[in-house]
Design an enzyme around this catalytic site. Sequence first.
Site, PDB file in Angstrom:
ATOM      1  N   ILE A  53     -10.297  43.025 -51.108  1.00 25.80           N
ATOM      2  CA  ILE A  53      -9.324  44.070 -51.393  1.00 25.80           C
ATOM      3  C   ILE A  53      -9.448  45.163 -50.346  1.00 25.80           C
ATOM      4  CG2 ILE A  53      -8.560  45.774 -53.080  1.00 25.80           C
ATOM      5  CD1 ILE A  53     -10.159  43.945 -55.139  1.00 25.80           C
ATOM      6  N   CYS A  54      -8.314  45.615 -49.855  1.00 23.14           N
ATOM      7  CA  CYS A  54      -8.338  46.732 -48.914  1.00 23.14           C
ATOM      8  C   CYS A  54      -7.926  47.992 -49.665  1.00 23.14           C
ATOM      9  CB  CYS A  54      -7.380  46.468 -47.752  1.00 23.14           C
ATOM     10  SG  CYS A  54      -7.394  47.769 -46.529  1.00 23.14           S
ATOM     11  N   LEU A  55      -8.908  48.727 -50.107  1.00 23.05           N
ATOM     12  CA  LEU A  55      -8.638  49.947 -50.864  1.00 23.05           C
ATOM     13  C   LEU A  55      -9.642  51.002 -50.400  1.00 23.05           C
ATOM     14  CD1 LEU A  55      -7.053  51.306 -53.172  1.00 23.05           C
ATOM     15  CD2 LEU A  55      -8.731  50.392 -54.752  1.00 23.05           C
TER      16      LEU A  55
END
Lengths: 405, 178
Positions: free
Chosen positions: B114-116
Amino acid sequence: MNFLDADVPDPTDFPPHSTAPGLRALDGAFRCDICGELYDGPVTISCGHCFCSACIRMALANKQECPSCRKSAGEAHIRPNPVLENVISSWKEARPFILGLVRREMEHATTPQATTDKGTVRKRKRSVENSSSFDTLGSGVAGPSSYPISPSRGPAALLKSPSRPKKPKSAAQEIIDMTVPSSDIEEDETTPPNLAPKADEIVACPICQKHVRYRSLNAHIDRDCKDIAPSFNTVNSWSKIMGTSKNGQNKGKHKKTGSDSDDEYPLPISTYTTLKDKQLKDMLTQQNLPVTGDRSIWEQRHQRWVMLYNANLDKSLANRKTKAELRKDLKRWEEERTRKKKTAITDVKGYQIENKSEFNRLINAARPKAPSRSTIHPTSSPPSETKGPPLLSQLSLTEAGDSIV
Amino acid sequence: MEQLTSSLAPPRASPKSNVASSSQQVAGSVAKRLSNELMTLMMSSSPGISAFPKHDGNLFEWVGTIEGPSETIYAGLTFKISISFPSNYPYVAPTIKFDTPCYHPNVDITGGAICLDILQDKWSAVYSVQTILLSLQSLLGEPNNASPLNPDAASLWSTPTAFKTQLMKHYRPVSESS
Protein backbone atom coordinates in the site's frame (compact mmCIF):
# COMPACT_ATOMS: atom_id res chain seq x y z
CA MET A 1 -8.78 -15.93 22.70
CA ASN A 2 -6.33 -15.37 25.52
CA PHE A 3 -5.83 -11.78 24.38
CA LEU A 4 -9.25 -10.88 25.64
CA ASP A 5 -8.81 -12.61 28.97
CA ALA A 6 -6.01 -10.28 29.93
CA ASP A 7 -7.25 -7.54 32.17
CA VAL A 8 -6.48 -4.36 30.30
CA PRO A 9 -7.60 -1.28 32.18
CA ASP A 10 -8.73 1.17 29.55
CA PRO A 11 -11.40 3.84 29.10
CA THR A 12 -13.97 1.26 28.01
CA ASP A 13 -14.06 0.01 31.60
CA PHE A 14 -16.47 2.88 32.03
CA PRO A 15 -19.93 2.79 30.50
CA PRO A 16 -20.55 4.87 27.35
CA HIS A 17 -21.46 8.51 27.38
CA SER A 18 -25.18 7.81 27.33
CA THR A 19 -24.99 5.98 30.67
CA ALA A 20 -22.21 7.82 32.48
CA PRO A 21 -21.55 11.15 30.77
CA GLY A 22 -17.91 12.14 30.63
CA LEU A 23 -16.38 9.29 32.59
CA ARG A 24 -15.03 7.32 29.67
CA ALA A 25 -13.72 10.46 28.04
CA LEU A 26 -12.17 11.52 31.34
CA ASP A 27 -10.26 8.26 31.67
CA GLY A 28 -9.19 8.59 28.05
CA ALA A 29 -7.98 12.13 28.63
CA PHE A 30 -5.68 10.91 31.39
CA ARG A 31 -3.90 8.55 29.02
CA CYS A 32 -0.78 9.04 26.97
CA ASP A 33 -1.53 8.86 23.25
CA ILE A 34 1.62 6.86 22.66
CA CYS A 35 1.40 4.06 25.20
CA GLY A 36 -2.30 4.21 26.05
CA GLU A 37 -1.54 4.04 29.78
CA LEU A 38 -2.32 6.62 32.43
CA TYR A 39 0.42 9.25 32.16
CA ASP A 40 3.64 8.12 33.82
CA GLY A 41 5.73 11.19 34.47
CA PRO A 42 3.69 13.49 32.22
CA VAL A 43 5.56 16.18 30.31
CA THR A 44 4.52 18.94 27.96
CA ILE A 45 6.36 19.89 24.79
CA SER A 46 6.39 23.26 23.06
CA CYS A 47 3.14 22.72 21.15
CA GLY A 48 1.36 21.95 24.43
CA HIS A 49 0.75 18.25 23.92
CA CYS A 50 1.37 15.91 26.81
CA PHE A 51 3.00 12.50 26.84
CA CYS A 52 4.75 10.23 29.29
CA SER A 53 8.31 11.43 29.53
CA ALA A 54 9.72 8.07 28.45
CA CYS A 55 7.28 7.78 25.52
CA ILE A 56 8.01 11.19 24.02
CA ARG A 57 11.75 10.70 24.49
CA MET A 58 11.55 7.48 22.51
CA ALA A 59 9.42 9.14 19.83
CA LEU A 60 11.73 12.14 19.53
CA ALA A 61 14.71 9.84 19.15
CA ASN A 62 12.99 8.60 15.99
CA LYS A 63 11.60 11.85 14.69
CA GLN A 64 11.97 15.38 15.93
CA GLU A 65 8.31 16.34 15.87
CA CYS A 66 5.25 16.16 18.05
CA PRO A 67 3.55 12.82 17.39
CA SER A 68 0.15 14.47 17.73
CA CYS A 69 0.44 17.65 15.67
CA ARG A 70 3.78 17.27 13.83
CA LYS A 71 5.10 20.60 15.09
CA SER A 72 8.84 20.29 15.36
CA ALA A 73 10.03 19.39 18.83
CA GLY A 74 13.16 18.22 20.56
CA GLU A 75 14.32 16.90 23.90
CA ALA A 76 15.05 20.46 24.97
CA HIS A 77 11.35 21.30 24.74
CA ILE A 78 10.34 18.73 27.31
CA ARG A 79 8.93 20.29 30.47
CA PRO A 80 7.56 18.33 33.42
CA ASN A 81 3.88 18.76 34.14
CA PRO A 82 3.57 18.32 37.92
CA VAL A 83 -0.05 19.46 37.98
CA LEU A 84 -1.11 16.71 35.63
CA GLU A 85 1.05 14.30 37.58
CA ASN A 86 -0.92 15.13 40.71
CA VAL A 87 -4.17 14.69 38.86
CA ILE A 88 -3.06 11.26 37.66
CA SER A 89 -2.00 10.16 41.14
CA SER A 90 -5.41 11.09 42.45
CA TRP A 91 -7.20 9.51 39.53
CA LYS A 92 -5.30 6.27 40.07
CA GLU A 93 -6.70 6.15 43.57
CA ALA A 94 -10.16 7.29 42.61
CA ARG A 95 -10.54 5.06 39.54
CA PRO A 96 -11.33 1.74 41.22
CA PHE A 97 -13.61 3.52 43.67
CA ILE A 98 -15.55 5.26 40.91
CA LEU A 99 -15.70 2.05 38.91
CA GLY A 100 -17.23 0.39 41.94
CA LEU A 101 -19.78 3.16 42.29
CA VAL A 102 -20.63 2.96 38.62
CA ARG A 103 -21.02 -0.79 38.78
CA ARG A 104 -23.37 -0.53 41.75
CA GLU A 105 -25.30 2.20 40.02
CA MET A 106 -25.70 0.04 36.94
CA GLU A 107 -26.88 -2.91 39.01
CA HIS A 108 -29.57 -0.75 40.58
CA ALA A 109 -30.60 0.45 37.19
CA THR A 110 -31.04 -3.06 35.86
CA THR A 111 -32.63 -4.60 38.98
CA PRO A 112 -34.61 -1.93 40.74
CA GLN A 113 -35.39 -3.10 44.28
CA ALA A 114 -36.56 -1.21 47.26
CA THR A 115 -33.61 -2.04 49.48
CA THR A 116 -30.90 -1.36 46.96
CA ASP A 117 -32.58 1.83 45.93
CA LYS A 118 -32.30 3.03 49.45
CA GLY A 119 -28.61 2.35 49.29
CA THR A 120 -28.25 4.58 46.29
CA VAL A 121 -30.12 7.35 47.93
CA ARG A 122 -27.92 7.20 50.97
CA LYS A 123 -24.88 7.14 48.76
CA ARG A 124 -26.05 10.23 46.94
CA LYS A 125 -26.78 11.98 50.17
CA ARG A 126 -23.35 11.40 51.46
CA SER A 127 -21.73 12.80 48.39
CA VAL A 128 -23.90 15.85 48.79
CA GLU A 129 -22.67 16.24 52.34
CA ASN A 130 -19.18 15.92 51.04
CA SER A 131 -19.63 18.78 48.74
CA SER A 132 -21.31 20.93 51.32
CA SER A 133 -18.36 20.68 53.63
CA PHE A 134 -16.16 21.52 50.73
CA ASP A 135 -18.33 24.46 49.84
CA THR A 136 -18.10 26.06 53.23
CA LEU A 137 -14.42 25.52 53.03
CA GLY A 138 -14.10 27.13 49.66
CA SER A 139 -16.18 29.85 48.10
CA GLY A 140 -19.41 28.75 49.67
CA VAL A 141 -21.40 30.42 46.94
CA ALA A 142 -23.40 27.51 45.66
CA GLY A 143 -25.74 25.47 47.77
CA PRO A 144 -25.05 21.82 48.42
CA SER A 145 -27.70 20.64 46.02
CA SER A 146 -25.84 22.11 43.13
CA TYR A 147 -23.03 19.60 43.50
CA PRO A 148 -24.15 16.98 41.02
CA ILE A 149 -24.59 19.46 38.22
CA SER A 150 -21.81 21.88 39.02
CA PRO A 151 -18.94 20.94 36.75
CA SER A 152 -16.37 23.20 38.37
CA ARG A 153 -16.68 21.59 41.74
CA GLY A 154 -16.66 18.03 40.48
CA PRO A 155 -12.99 17.58 39.73
CA ALA A 156 -11.92 19.33 42.91
CA ALA A 157 -13.96 17.02 45.06
CA LEU A 158 -12.69 14.12 43.06
CA LEU A 159 -9.16 15.18 43.66
CA LYS A 160 -9.60 15.66 47.32
CA SER A 161 -11.84 12.95 48.62
CA PRO A 162 -9.92 9.81 47.72
CA SER A 163 -6.66 11.11 49.08
CA ARG A 164 -8.07 12.06 52.42
CA PRO A 165 -7.57 8.85 54.38
CA LYS A 166 -4.02 8.55 53.20
CA LYS A 167 -0.79 10.22 53.95
CA PRO A 168 0.01 13.25 51.85
CA LYS A 169 1.92 12.53 48.67
CA SER A 170 3.24 15.94 47.89
CA ALA A 171 3.38 19.41 49.26
CA ALA A 172 0.35 20.48 47.25
CA GLN A 173 -1.80 17.71 48.54
CA GLU A 174 -0.54 18.23 52.03
CA ILE A 175 -1.84 21.77 51.99
CA ILE A 176 -5.24 20.60 50.90
CA ASP A 177 -5.30 18.01 53.60
CA MET A 178 -4.27 20.50 56.27
CA THR A 179 -7.19 22.70 55.46
CA VAL A 180 -9.71 19.94 55.67
CA PRO A 181 -12.00 20.71 58.57
CA SER A 182 -12.91 18.29 61.30
CA SER A 183 -16.15 17.43 59.56
CA ASP A 184 -14.10 15.55 57.06
CA ILE A 185 -12.50 13.48 59.73
CA GLU A 186 -15.93 12.49 60.93
CA GLU A 187 -16.75 11.37 57.47
CA ASP A 188 -13.79 9.12 57.49
CA GLU A 189 -15.46 7.09 60.16
CA THR A 190 -18.10 6.05 57.71
CA THR A 191 -15.47 4.44 55.53
CA PRO A 192 -13.18 1.86 57.10
CA PRO A 193 -9.93 3.55 58.10
CA ASN A 194 -7.04 2.43 55.98
CA LEU A 195 -4.16 2.40 58.42
CA ALA A 196 -1.58 0.36 56.56
CA PRO A 197 0.06 2.47 53.87
CA LYS A 198 -0.35 1.28 50.31
CA ALA A 199 2.57 -0.24 48.47
CA ASP A 200 3.12 2.86 46.37
CA GLU A 201 2.77 5.29 49.19
CA ILE A 202 5.75 7.33 50.31
CA VAL A 203 6.62 6.86 53.96
CA ALA A 204 9.45 8.12 56.09
CA CYS A 205 12.05 5.51 56.91
CA PRO A 206 12.01 5.02 60.71
CA ILE A 207 15.82 4.96 60.77
CA CYS A 208 17.08 7.59 58.38
CA GLN A 209 13.84 9.57 57.86
CA LYS A 210 14.29 9.33 54.15
CA HIS A 211 11.10 9.18 52.12
CA VAL A 212 10.77 5.84 50.44
CA ARG A 213 7.98 3.83 48.93
CA TYR A 214 6.28 1.60 51.47
CA ARG A 215 6.81 -1.34 49.15
CA SER A 216 10.55 -0.86 49.15
CA LEU A 217 10.86 0.13 52.79
CA ASN A 218 11.97 -3.29 54.00
CA ALA A 219 14.56 -3.61 51.29
CA HIS A 220 15.71 -0.10 52.08
CA ILE A 221 16.26 -0.93 55.73
CA ASP A 222 17.94 -4.19 54.82
CA ARG A 223 20.46 -2.23 52.84
CA ASP A 224 21.20 -0.07 55.91
CA CYS A 225 19.46 2.87 54.25
CA LYS A 226 22.26 3.06 51.72
CA ASP A 227 20.41 3.19 48.44
CA ILE A 228 19.48 6.77 48.98
CA ALA A 229 19.38 9.56 46.48
CA PRO A 230 22.16 12.11 46.95
CA SER A 231 19.99 14.62 48.74
CA PHE A 232 19.42 12.58 51.87
CA ASN A 233 22.72 10.94 52.18
CA THR A 234 24.92 9.55 54.86
CA VAL A 235 28.64 10.01 54.62
CA ASN A 236 29.04 6.44 53.46
CA SER A 237 27.07 6.67 50.32
CA TRP A 238 28.48 10.11 49.70
CA SER A 239 31.92 8.79 49.11
CA LYS A 240 30.39 6.18 46.85
CA ILE A 241 28.71 8.78 44.72
CA MET A 242 31.70 11.10 44.71
CA GLY A 243 33.75 8.19 43.47
CA THR A 244 31.55 7.51 40.51
CA SER A 245 30.60 11.00 39.45
CA LYS A 246 32.95 12.50 36.95
CA ASN A 247 33.15 15.97 38.37
CA GLY A 248 33.05 16.71 42.06
CA GLN A 249 30.21 19.22 41.82
CA ASN A 250 28.29 17.57 44.58
CA LYS A 251 28.31 20.54 46.87
CA GLY A 252 25.45 22.04 48.75
CA LYS A 253 23.64 18.82 49.42
CA HIS A 254 23.37 19.18 53.14
CA LYS A 255 19.80 20.31 52.81
CA LYS A 256 17.40 17.81 54.22
CA THR A 257 14.15 18.64 52.48
CA GLY A 258 13.20 17.17 49.19
CA SER A 259 13.47 20.44 47.33
CA ASP A 260 17.10 20.20 46.35
CA SER A 261 16.61 18.41 43.10
CA ASP A 262 18.96 20.88 41.47
CA ASP A 263 21.84 18.48 41.82
CA GLU A 264 19.93 15.95 39.74
CA TYR A 265 20.92 16.93 36.27
CA PRO A 266 19.69 15.04 33.23
CA LEU A 267 22.28 12.96 31.48
CA PRO A 268 23.43 14.19 28.09
CA ILE A 269 22.46 12.24 24.99
CA SER A 270 25.53 10.78 23.39
CA THR A 271 26.44 10.11 19.82
CA TYR A 272 27.87 6.67 20.17
CA THR A 273 29.34 6.37 16.70
CA THR A 274 32.15 8.74 17.59
CA LEU A 275 33.08 6.97 20.80
CA LYS A 276 35.82 4.45 21.28
CA ASP A 277 34.97 1.15 22.94
CA LYS A 278 36.87 2.15 26.03
CA GLN A 279 35.04 5.45 26.37
CA LEU A 280 31.71 3.73 26.05
CA LYS A 281 32.73 1.16 28.62
CA ASP A 282 33.77 3.94 31.00
CA MET A 283 30.42 5.65 30.53
CA LEU A 284 28.66 2.44 31.51
CA THR A 285 30.82 1.88 34.59
CA GLN A 286 30.28 5.49 35.55
CA GLN A 287 26.55 4.80 35.73
CA ASN A 288 27.13 1.51 37.55
CA LEU A 289 25.88 -0.45 34.58
CA PRO A 290 27.15 -3.85 33.53
CA VAL A 291 29.55 -4.07 30.59
CA THR A 292 28.51 -7.52 29.42
CA GLY A 293 27.68 -8.20 25.80
CA ASP A 294 29.04 -6.63 22.64
CA ARG A 295 29.29 -3.03 21.60
CA SER A 296 25.81 -2.71 20.15
CA ILE A 297 24.42 -3.98 23.45
CA TRP A 298 26.47 -1.37 25.31
CA GLU A 299 25.12 1.40 23.11
CA GLN A 300 21.54 0.28 23.54
CA ARG A 301 22.01 -0.22 27.25
CA HIS A 302 23.48 3.23 27.75
CA GLN A 303 20.94 4.91 25.52
CA ARG A 304 18.06 3.22 27.29
CA TRP A 305 19.57 4.12 30.64
CA VAL A 306 19.88 7.80 29.72
CA MET A 307 16.28 7.73 28.60
CA LEU A 308 15.01 6.04 31.75
CA TYR A 309 17.12 8.29 33.95
CA ASN A 310 16.03 11.54 32.33
CA ALA A 311 12.41 10.47 32.22
CA ASN A 312 12.58 9.67 35.91
CA LEU A 313 13.79 13.21 36.63
CA ASP A 314 10.63 14.58 35.06
CA LYS A 315 8.59 13.03 37.83
CA SER A 316 7.99 14.74 41.14
CA LEU A 317 10.31 13.63 43.91
CA ALA A 318 7.68 11.47 45.56
CA ASN A 319 7.02 9.50 42.38
CA ARG A 320 10.62 9.04 41.37
CA LYS A 321 12.23 5.66 41.32
CA THR A 322 15.59 5.04 42.93
CA LYS A 323 18.55 4.35 40.72
CA ALA A 324 18.42 0.75 41.88
CA GLU A 325 14.83 0.49 40.68
CA LEU A 326 15.77 2.06 37.37
CA ARG A 327 18.59 -0.43 36.98
CA LYS A 328 16.10 -3.19 37.63
CA ASP A 329 13.84 -1.73 34.91
CA LEU A 330 16.76 -1.66 32.52
CA LYS A 331 17.60 -5.26 33.33
CA ARG A 332 14.02 -6.34 32.77
CA TRP A 333 14.02 -4.51 29.44
CA GLU A 334 17.17 -6.32 28.34
CA GLU A 335 15.81 -9.66 29.50
CA GLU A 336 12.59 -9.18 27.60
CA ARG A 337 14.51 -8.32 24.49
CA THR A 338 16.73 -11.38 24.70
CA ARG A 339 13.71 -13.54 25.35
CA LYS A 340 12.06 -12.00 22.34
CA LYS A 341 15.13 -12.63 20.25
CA LYS A 342 14.71 -16.36 20.71
CA THR A 343 11.17 -16.36 19.38
CA ALA A 344 11.66 -13.45 17.04
CA ILE A 345 11.62 -15.38 13.79
CA THR A 346 7.92 -14.61 13.52
CA ASP A 347 8.88 -10.94 13.33
CA VAL A 348 11.36 -11.11 10.49
CA LYS A 349 11.98 -7.41 10.22
CA GLY A 350 12.55 -6.89 13.90
CA TYR A 351 14.73 -9.97 13.97
CA GLN A 352 16.87 -8.57 11.20
CA ILE A 353 17.19 -5.22 12.85
CA GLU A 354 18.11 -6.76 16.16
CA ASN A 355 20.64 -9.10 14.64
CA LYS A 356 22.02 -6.88 11.97
CA SER A 357 25.54 -6.97 13.33
CA GLU A 358 25.42 -10.74 13.39
CA PHE A 359 24.04 -10.85 9.86
CA ASN A 360 26.75 -8.51 8.70
CA ARG A 361 29.36 -10.73 10.23
CA LEU A 362 27.86 -13.75 8.49
CA ILE A 363 27.58 -11.97 5.18
CA ASN A 364 31.17 -10.85 5.39
CA ALA A 365 32.25 -14.35 6.34
CA ALA A 366 30.27 -15.87 3.52
CA ARG A 367 31.36 -13.53 0.78
CA PRO A 368 34.88 -14.87 0.23
CA LYS A 369 33.46 -18.40 0.02
CA ALA A 370 30.98 -17.51 -2.70
CA PRO A 371 32.19 -17.83 -6.29
CA SER A 372 33.12 -14.42 -7.59
CA ARG A 373 30.06 -12.97 -9.27
CA SER A 374 30.80 -9.33 -9.55
CA THR A 375 27.44 -8.37 -11.00
CA ILE A 376 25.40 -9.27 -7.97
CA HIS A 377 24.32 -6.40 -5.82
CA PRO A 378 25.24 -7.16 -2.21
CA THR A 379 21.89 -6.35 -0.59
CA SER A 380 19.84 -8.22 -3.16
CA SER A 381 21.98 -11.34 -3.04
CA PRO A 382 19.72 -14.29 -3.75
CA PRO A 383 20.02 -17.44 -1.68
CA SER A 384 21.93 -19.12 -4.49
CA GLU A 385 24.89 -16.91 -3.80
CA THR A 386 25.42 -18.49 -0.44
CA LYS A 387 25.79 -22.01 -1.76
CA GLY A 388 28.54 -23.04 0.58
CA PRO A 389 28.87 -25.81 3.04
CA PRO A 390 25.41 -26.28 4.59
CA LEU A 391 26.19 -24.60 7.87
CA LEU A 392 23.57 -23.41 10.29
CA SER A 393 24.87 -19.88 10.01
CA GLN A 394 24.46 -20.06 6.28
CA LEU A 395 20.86 -21.06 6.74
CA SER A 396 20.02 -17.96 8.70
CA LEU A 397 21.83 -15.88 6.13
CA THR A 398 19.69 -17.41 3.42
CA GLU A 399 16.63 -16.61 5.41
CA ALA A 400 17.66 -12.99 5.66
CA GLY A 401 18.41 -12.85 2.00
CA ASP A 402 15.04 -14.31 1.15
CA SER A 403 13.03 -11.73 2.91
CA ILE A 404 14.98 -8.88 1.43
CA VAL A 405 14.25 -10.01 -2.11
CA MET B 1 12.61 -2.06 1.30
CA GLU B 2 14.71 0.96 1.91
CA GLN B 3 14.41 0.48 5.62
CA LEU B 4 15.53 -3.10 5.34
CA THR B 5 18.63 -2.40 3.36
CA SER B 6 19.66 0.43 5.62
CA SER B 7 19.25 -1.82 8.62
CA LEU B 8 21.77 -4.17 7.12
CA ALA B 9 24.40 -1.51 6.76
CA PRO B 10 27.36 -1.76 9.12
CA PRO B 11 26.24 -0.29 12.43
CA ARG B 12 28.97 2.28 12.76
CA ALA B 13 29.08 3.44 9.19
CA SER B 14 25.42 4.31 8.97
CA PRO B 15 24.10 7.32 10.85
CA LYS B 16 20.71 5.62 10.90
CA SER B 17 21.87 2.68 12.94
CA ASN B 18 21.82 4.83 16.03
CA VAL B 19 18.18 5.61 15.57
CA ALA B 20 17.33 2.04 14.78
CA SER B 21 18.78 0.80 18.02
CA SER B 22 17.29 3.62 20.05
CA SER B 23 13.81 2.76 18.94
CA GLN B 24 13.90 -0.69 20.46
CA GLN B 25 11.16 -0.82 23.04
CA VAL B 26 10.25 -3.21 25.78
CA ALA B 27 8.46 -6.17 24.26
CA GLY B 28 6.21 -6.28 27.27
CA SER B 29 5.03 -2.72 26.83
CA VAL B 30 4.48 -3.25 23.10
CA ALA B 31 2.26 -6.20 23.91
CA LYS B 32 0.48 -4.06 26.45
CA ARG B 33 -0.19 -1.34 23.94
CA LEU B 34 -1.36 -3.88 21.36
CA SER B 35 -3.82 -5.53 23.73
CA ASN B 36 -4.99 -2.05 24.63
CA GLU B 37 -5.62 -1.33 20.96
CA LEU B 38 -7.39 -4.62 20.51
CA MET B 39 -9.70 -3.78 23.37
CA THR B 40 -10.43 -0.34 21.99
CA LEU B 41 -11.13 -1.75 18.57
CA MET B 42 -13.49 -4.39 19.92
CA MET B 43 -15.33 -1.95 22.13
CA SER B 44 -15.65 0.93 19.72
CA SER B 45 -17.31 -1.13 16.96
CA SER B 46 -16.35 1.15 14.10
CA PRO B 47 -18.52 0.35 11.09
CA GLY B 48 -16.84 -1.61 8.33
CA ILE B 49 -13.49 -2.28 9.96
CA SER B 50 -12.23 -5.03 12.21
CA ALA B 51 -8.93 -6.64 13.16
CA PHE B 52 -7.75 -9.46 15.38
CA PRO B 53 -4.47 -11.29 16.07
CA LYS B 54 -3.83 -14.13 13.65
CA HIS B 55 -2.71 -16.75 16.13
CA ASP B 56 -3.11 -17.23 19.81
CA GLY B 57 -0.13 -16.07 21.76
CA ASN B 58 1.29 -13.78 19.09
CA LEU B 59 0.09 -10.23 19.35
CA PHE B 60 2.46 -9.03 16.64
CA GLU B 61 0.60 -10.45 13.62
CA TRP B 62 -2.96 -9.36 12.98
CA VAL B 63 -5.47 -9.88 10.26
CA GLY B 64 -8.05 -7.22 9.52
CA THR B 65 -10.99 -6.63 7.23
CA ILE B 66 -12.13 -3.45 5.57
CA GLU B 67 -15.49 -3.02 3.93
CA GLY B 68 -15.63 -0.72 0.95
CA PRO B 69 -17.32 2.52 1.96
CA SER B 70 -20.84 2.93 0.67
CA GLU B 71 -21.37 5.22 -2.29
CA THR B 72 -17.92 4.41 -3.60
CA ILE B 73 -16.96 1.95 -6.29
CA TYR B 74 -15.82 -0.43 -3.55
CA ALA B 75 -19.21 -0.55 -1.83
CA GLY B 76 -20.25 -4.06 -0.89
CA LEU B 77 -16.75 -5.51 -1.22
CA THR B 78 -14.74 -6.74 1.74
CA PHE B 79 -10.95 -6.77 1.76
CA LYS B 80 -8.70 -8.77 4.00
CA ILE B 81 -5.44 -7.20 5.10
CA SER B 82 -2.53 -8.43 7.20
CA ILE B 83 -0.84 -6.28 9.77
CA SER B 84 2.60 -7.02 11.14
CA PHE B 85 3.94 -5.01 14.06
CA PRO B 86 7.65 -4.38 14.52
CA SER B 87 9.19 -4.88 17.96
CA ASN B 88 9.62 -1.14 18.33
CA TYR B 89 5.97 -0.35 17.61
CA PRO B 90 4.46 2.29 17.94
CA TYR B 91 7.61 4.26 17.22
CA VAL B 92 7.82 2.55 13.84
CA ALA B 93 4.82 1.91 11.59
CA PRO B 94 3.42 -1.60 11.23
CA THR B 95 3.76 -3.36 7.86
CA ILE B 96 0.39 -3.61 6.15
CA LYS B 97 -0.69 -5.24 2.94
CA PHE B 98 -3.83 -6.34 1.21
CA ASP B 99 -4.37 -10.11 1.22
CA THR B 100 -7.41 -9.75 -1.01
CA PRO B 101 -6.35 -8.49 -4.45
CA CYS B 102 -7.38 -4.87 -4.56
CA TYR B 103 -7.50 -2.99 -7.84
CA HIS B 104 -6.71 0.51 -6.64
CA PRO B 105 -4.35 3.27 -7.81
CA ASN B 106 -2.34 3.14 -4.57
CA VAL B 107 -2.29 -0.62 -4.02
CA ASP B 108 0.02 -3.11 -5.66
CA ILE B 109 -2.33 -5.63 -7.27
CA THR B 110 -0.01 -8.63 -6.92
CA GLY B 111 1.87 -8.03 -3.67
CA GLY B 112 -0.80 -6.05 -1.88
CA ALA B 113 1.64 -3.31 -0.82
CA ILE B 114 0.00 0.00 0.00
CA CYS B 115 1.26 3.46 -0.82
CA LEU B 116 -0.03 5.59 2.00
CA ASP B 117 2.00 8.38 3.57
CA ILE B 118 0.99 7.64 7.15
CA LEU B 119 2.35 4.13 6.77
CA GLN B 120 5.69 5.47 5.64
CA ASP B 121 7.31 8.82 6.39
CA LYS B 122 4.21 10.36 7.94
CA TRP B 123 3.83 7.67 10.57
CA SER B 124 3.33 8.94 14.10
CA ALA B 125 3.45 7.06 17.39
CA VAL B 126 -0.07 8.20 18.24
CA TYR B 127 -1.59 6.35 15.31
CA SER B 128 -3.23 3.01 16.00
CA VAL B 129 -4.69 0.05 14.17
CA GLN B 130 -8.00 1.83 14.24
CA THR B 131 -6.68 5.01 12.62
CA ILE B 132 -4.85 2.95 10.00
CA LEU B 133 -7.94 0.95 9.09
CA LEU B 134 -10.05 4.08 8.88
CA SER B 135 -7.43 5.76 6.68
CA LEU B 136 -7.31 2.73 4.42
CA GLN B 137 -11.08 2.72 4.19
CA SER B 138 -11.15 6.34 3.10
CA LEU B 139 -8.23 5.74 0.75
CA LEU B 140 -10.44 3.28 -1.12
CA GLY B 141 -12.89 6.02 -2.00
CA GLU B 142 -10.34 8.79 -2.42
CA PRO B 143 -7.18 7.51 -4.07
CA ASN B 144 -4.12 9.64 -4.49
CA ASN B 145 -3.73 9.43 -8.26
CA ALA B 146 -0.64 11.62 -8.20
CA SER B 147 1.61 8.84 -6.91
CA PRO B 148 0.09 5.62 -8.20
CA LEU B 149 1.43 2.19 -7.37
CA ASN B 150 -0.90 0.78 -10.00
CA PRO B 151 -0.76 3.21 -12.98
CA ASP B 152 -3.44 1.32 -14.91
CA ALA B 153 -5.89 1.77 -12.09
CA ALA B 154 -4.97 5.43 -11.78
CA SER B 155 -5.67 6.10 -15.43
CA LEU B 156 -8.93 4.15 -15.34
CA TRP B 157 -10.18 5.93 -12.22
CA SER B 158 -11.98 8.60 -14.24
CA THR B 159 -14.05 5.98 -16.07
CA PRO B 160 -15.93 4.16 -13.32
CA THR B 161 -17.52 1.47 -15.47
CA ALA B 162 -14.21 0.28 -16.89
CA PHE B 163 -12.64 0.57 -13.45
CA LYS B 164 -15.37 -1.53 -11.89
CA THR B 165 -14.87 -4.23 -14.52
CA GLN B 166 -11.16 -4.44 -13.71
CA LEU B 167 -11.87 -4.31 -10.00
CA MET B 168 -14.31 -7.22 -10.18
CA LYS B 169 -11.98 -9.17 -12.43
CA HIS B 170 -9.28 -9.18 -9.77
CA TYR B 171 -11.46 -9.29 -6.68
CA ARG B 172 -11.97 -12.49 -4.76
CA PRO B 173 -14.40 -12.70 -1.85
CA VAL B 174 -12.73 -12.90 1.54
CA SER B 175 -13.71 -16.50 2.27
CA GLU B 176 -11.80 -17.77 -0.78
CA SER B 177 -8.82 -15.50 -0.58
CA SER B 178 -6.92 -17.30 2.12
